[in-house]
Every structure is written in C-alpha cells, then in structure tokens.
Scaffold this motif. Structure first.
Motif, PDB file in Angstrom:
ATOM      1  N   ALA A 117      45.133  41.325  38.027  1.00 38.69           N
ATOM      2  CA  ALA A 117      43.688  41.233  38.209  1.00 38.69           C
ATOM      3  C   ALA A 117      43.113  42.311  39.118  1.00 38.69           C
ATOM      4  CB  ALA A 117      43.313  39.854  38.761  1.00 38.69           C
ATOM      5  N   SER A 168      34.817  36.141  30.953  1.00 37.97           N
ATOM      6  CA  SER A 168      35.528  37.080  31.821  1.00 37.97           C
ATOM      7  C   SER A 168      34.573  37.548  32.914  1.00 37.97           C
ATOM      8  CB  SER A 168      36.055  38.274  31.026  1.00 37.97           C
ATOM      9  OG  SER A 168      34.981  39.005  30.458  1.00 37.97           O
ATOM     10  N   THR A 183      28.346  40.941  26.742  1.00 37.22           N
ATOM     11  CA  THR A 183      28.790  41.577  27.979  1.00 37.22           C
ATOM     12  C   THR A 183      27.554  41.962  28.781  1.00 37.22           C
ATOM     13  OG1 THR A 183      30.771  42.492  26.922  1.00 37.22           O
ATOM     14  CG2 THR A 183      30.091  43.447  29.019  1.00 37.22           C
ATOM     15  N   TYR A 202      30.922  36.786  27.898  1.00 36.37           N
ATOM     16  CA  TYR A 202      30.929  35.435  27.334  1.00 36.37           C
ATOM     17  C   TYR A 202      30.818  35.538  25.826  1.00 36.37           C
ATOM     18  CZ  TYR A 202      29.587  30.662  26.173  1.00 36.37           C
ATOM     19  OH  TYR A 202      29.533  29.410  25.613  1.00 36.37           O
ATOM     20  N   GLU A 224      39.399  41.861  37.994  1.00 31.92           N
ATOM     21  CA  GLU A 224      39.017  41.333  36.679  1.00 31.92           C
ATOM     22  C   GLU A 224      39.674  39.977  36.457  1.00 31.92           C
ATOM     23  OE1 GLU A 224      38.672  42.845  32.057  1.00 31.92           O
ATOM     24  OE2 GLU A 224      40.335  43.570  33.284  1.00 31.92           O
ATOM     25  N   TYR A 225      38.844  39.002  36.118  1.00 32.78           N
ATOM     26  CA  TYR A 225      39.330  37.664  35.757  1.00 32.78           C
ATOM     27  C   TYR A 225      39.035  37.428  34.283  1.00 32.78           C
ATOM     28  CZ  TYR A 225      39.341  32.624  35.083  1.00 32.78           C
ATOM     29  OH  TYR A 225      39.566  31.374  34.594  1.00 32.78           O
ATOM     30  N   ILE A 226      40.026  37.028  33.533  1.00 34.63           N
ATOM     31  CA  ILE A 226      39.863  36.737  32.114  1.00 34.63           C
ATOM     32  C   ILE A 226      40.209  35.277  31.877  1.00 34.63           C
ATOM     33  CG2 ILE A 226      40.597  37.289  29.765  1.00 34.63           C
ATOM     34  CD1 ILE A 226      41.256  40.077  30.697  1.00 34.63           C
TER      35      ILE A 226
END
Length: 383
Positions: free
Chosen positions: A92, A150, A191, A187, A143-145
C-alpha cells in the motif's frame, strides 16, 4: 551460443527497458495566427517525440527509474524527465526520491504518452504548458484497494531549478518550498481526484529582467514591481472520470493563482464523453478557460524628454503582449487500436476566442477574427 557470467545475467534480469513514441501531424486552417506552433501548413515537428525508460530492481523493496525524452518543436525541452529511486514499504505504501513529474493533473504522468488517452492533444484550456512540470524531491503514495472502492493519498515536497523554453522564450525557473497533496477515490467505474499545489517561484526571462532593473534604477518602482516574476503560485485541480466497456466520461477543472507577471490567474475546465467499440472509439469534448493578468502601471511620464518617452514606450510594448482572455474549443475525434501497442488517432477542433485579445493563439495579425479550425492525425506507439 554465448554464455554470460552469472552476475551479468542477473543484472540483465533485473533491468527492464520500455519506451513510447508519437508522430503528430497538425494543420491550422488559418493564415493570420498560429497555435501550439502550428500554422497554415501541415507540420509533424511540434508534438512528435520519442521517450525511453529504464528501471532497475536494486532489491525486493528498492528500484531505480530513469526516463529521457527527445522532443521536436520550437519549445522542445528534451532531456531527463525522471530520475528517482522507489522504496516500496508494503503493498500500500511507497516513496520516491529524485526528479519526478509534478502530479498536478490526472494525466500528469502520461502527458507525453499519447497512447494512454483518446485525444491527440489534451484540452489546452486545462493542460497548458505548465511552468513547473517537474520537481526534485520526495513523493509519498498510499493506496487502499477494497472490494467496492479504492482510495489513494499522495504528498510531495521538493524544489525545481531548471532552464527551459516556453512560447519561444528562454526561461530560468527556480521554485522553492514546492509541495502538494492529492487524493483519489475510485468507486465502480468512477474515479474522483482532487489536488492542491503550492510553491515560491522565481522565473527569470533575461530581457524582461534587464528592463525591470532599468526601471528600478530610475526610481519607477511600481512599474518595475508590476513586471515581477517572483512570488507565490497556488494550483487547484478537480476531476471526475467514468469508464465501462461501452462508454467513457472525462471532466477536469483547474485553477491557478499566481503573483507572476508571465503567468495569469487562470480558470479552466473540460467535459468529454465517448463510446468504445473495440478496436475503435469516438469522442466529443468541450473546453473553456479564462486568463486574467495583473493590472499594469502608468507612472512613466510622456513628453518630458526623449529618454523617458522611449522608456514608457518600451513598458507599453511589454505589457501589450499580455491581456485578459478566454478561449473555448469544440473537438471531435476517434481512435483505432491497430494492435495492443499501436494506435492511430484523429482530432478536429474549433477554437474560438472569448472576451480577449489573444487567447490560445499567437503571432496573430489585424486580419485574424479569433476563430480557427485545427486538424490533427497521430500515430501512438508504446514498446
């Protein structure tokens, strides 16, 4: 068969080369002005380029990246664009240190890689030739997915000390305390991106600086200060992109606030939408900007003596080159992905000035009515 030593073979395994190229032909259907260096004749010398990139994996968590670009055109600022090391803390979080592209726009990292977007030329009312395209410093990215959305967060800090060409003028740019923050939310097919950037700039254009020093030496402080290219810059950006198999939508807005004589306060935005039917896609775009320059000063008297008259005339000549302006553009275009790394593109754009003297056009004469058609074809290649 050549047997390489184990160490040499390992080095080659860790070294990766890639590149991109574009050949862009453009024609401005107007003989009384020019735009982006294009005139009333077909030219491939304004936006064509070749870029090469190398990445070396130093360890599991550390890599080095270099990118060099050769550009054509009068404002060709060729040379090293990227030269940094990346430390990947985990899946991340990562950090970059060195020379990087300033992440002001959604397409900042891909400005020169035409294969990455549908337009031949990105909408100039937003994607103008930004004065600070690179910086030397530290960039952090998280970055979180998740399953449904995200989230990306970025921050950077650095400086810029560079000579380059802008609209035919040789400029030296020195920017301190250059920093910014960027947030991105994804989402489903959407983006959303928002960012803020700031720096303390000192831009030197030799002839302008010499004239300003002359004014200051003769006691015309207000006139000299009005030509200053030293001060703050603040940049705001917001974008919303949507993409699915059949349709896409792009919209981006930007706002620049500055204390520099050469850089006006600018608001710009574009809206674009299109359809995909692989290997083809088509799109339409609308863009608009408004540019407002700082007010000029009238403190140098006329009629006192020839020397002051000449000084006042010189000041008027310089300030006459700028003026509040606004331009709109209407574009349609298409793309054919001939294979997975080669695409052909075309774009037709109607450019119209609003409430201004020059807008995006330069080298205009008295016969120009502020409106022109602009045609482009491009070959885009990544390898």
């Amino acid at each position: 068969m050549i047997n390489m030593p184990p160490v040499q073979a390992e080095v080659l395994d860790d070294l990766e080369f890639s590149g991109f190229a574009r050949i862009v032909a453009g024609y401005l259907a107007e003989e009384n002005a020019s735009f982006l260096g294009y005139e009333n004749e077909i030219s491939v010398a304004e936006q064509s380029l070749l870029g090469l990139q190398a990445e070396y994996q130093l360890s599991d968590n550390l890599s080095a990246t270099a990118q060099v670009i050769g550009r054509t055109g009068d404002d060709a600022n060729s040379g090293i664009e990227w030269l940094y090391v990346t430390y990947t803390a985990d899946k991340a979080l990562k950090f970059k240190l060195g020379r990087q592209r300033t992440p002001v726009f959604s397409y900042s990292d891909y400005l020169d890689v035409g294969f990455a977007y549908n337009w031949v030329s990105l909408p100039q009312q937003v994607y103008q030739q930004f004065l600070f395209p690179n910086f030397d410093g530290l960039h952090a990215e998280y970055e979180y997915i998740g399953e449904h959305f995200s989230l990306g967060l970025e921050a950077y800090f650095g400086e810029l000390d560079r000579d380059f060409v802008y609209q035919g003028n040789s400029l030296h740019t020195d920017v301190d305390n250059m920093h910014g923050v960027i947030s991105t939310l994804g989402y489903e097919g959407w983006t959303l991106r928002a960012s803020f950037h700031q720096g303390d700039a000192d831009v030197t254009q030799q002839e302008l600086s010499e004239f300003s020093d002359t004014l200051r030496g003769l006691g015309f402080m207000q006139s000299a200060d009005s030509l200053s290219n030293e001060g703050f810059t603040r940049f705001y950006q917001l974008s919303a992109f949507y993409e699915d198999v059949d349709y896409f939508f792009r919209s981006e807005a930007s706002r620049l606030r500055t204390g520099l004589f050469l850089a006006p306060d600018t608001n710009g935005y574009f809206v674009s939408g299109g359809m995909n039917f692989y290997p083809f896609s088509v799109y339409a775009s609308f863009a608009r900007d408004t540019n407002k320059y700082s007010a000029t000063i009238s403190e140098i008297p006329f009629g006192v003596n020839p020397q002051l008259d000449q000084l006042a005339y010189g000041y008027q000549q310089i300030t006459a080159q700028i003026g509040n302006n606004s331009t709109v553009s209407y574009s349609i275009g298409g793309r054919w992905d001939w294979n997975e790394n080669l695409a052909f593109k075309m774009q037709t754009t109607l450019l119209k000035e609003r409430d201004g003297l020059e807008g995006v056009f330069v080298d205009r004469n008295s016969n120009f009515d502020g409106e022109a058609m602009f045609y482009q074809l491009a070959l885009e290649w990544v390898f």
